[in-house]
Design an enzyme around this catalytic site. Sequence first.
Site, PDB file in Angstrom:
ATOM      1  N   CYS A  82     -80.561  -3.449 -75.422  1.00 44.45           N
ATOM      2  CA  CYS A  82     -79.181  -2.964 -75.371  1.00 44.45           C
ATOM      3  C   CYS A  82     -79.003  -2.211 -74.048  1.00 44.45           C
ATOM      4  CB  CYS A  82     -78.872  -2.089 -76.595  1.00 44.45           C
ATOM      5  SG  CYS A  82     -79.884  -0.598 -76.696  1.00 44.45           S
ATOM      6  N   LYS A  83     -78.196  -1.184 -74.038  1.00 41.84           N
ATOM      7  CA  LYS A  83     -77.949  -0.435 -72.804  1.00 41.84           C
ATOM      8  C   LYS A  83     -79.146   0.432 -72.411  1.00 41.84           C
ATOM      9  CE  LYS A  83     -74.558   2.702 -70.698  1.00 41.84           C
ATOM     10  NZ  LYS A  83     -74.589   2.085 -69.404  1.00 41.84           N
TER      11      LYS A  83
END
Length: 118
Positions: A82-83
């Site tokens: 993800c981020k």
Amino acid sequence: MKNFLLFVLFVSVQFAYAQIETKSIKEFTGFNKATEVLLDVRTVEEFNEGCIDGALNIDWFSQDFNKQVASIDKNKTIYVYCKIGGRSLKSQARLKELGFLHVINLDGGYDLWSSANK
């Protein structure tokens, strides 16, 4: 009886977390599409701003996350990111619950991968 159920729950949770495999995203050099899947669980907007080549985007926050991941072969190795690492860790646990056999969380997420590959 209550103590026994709590013990069983505790052992189950410990076993589930023992199965979690993490790899630094800095160490990630690519994947084999025939046997592996790279899963980006960021939002569509984040994904469109940049992603790792070949990644499949399924938003962790999507109401039909479980339904969307059902199309992935459970026998393939799944690399999930993800981020920065929070959503991918949650996604990894969910994928394991859904019966995926080998799920690896790419710790550090897209932000770390992007800064390391500029």
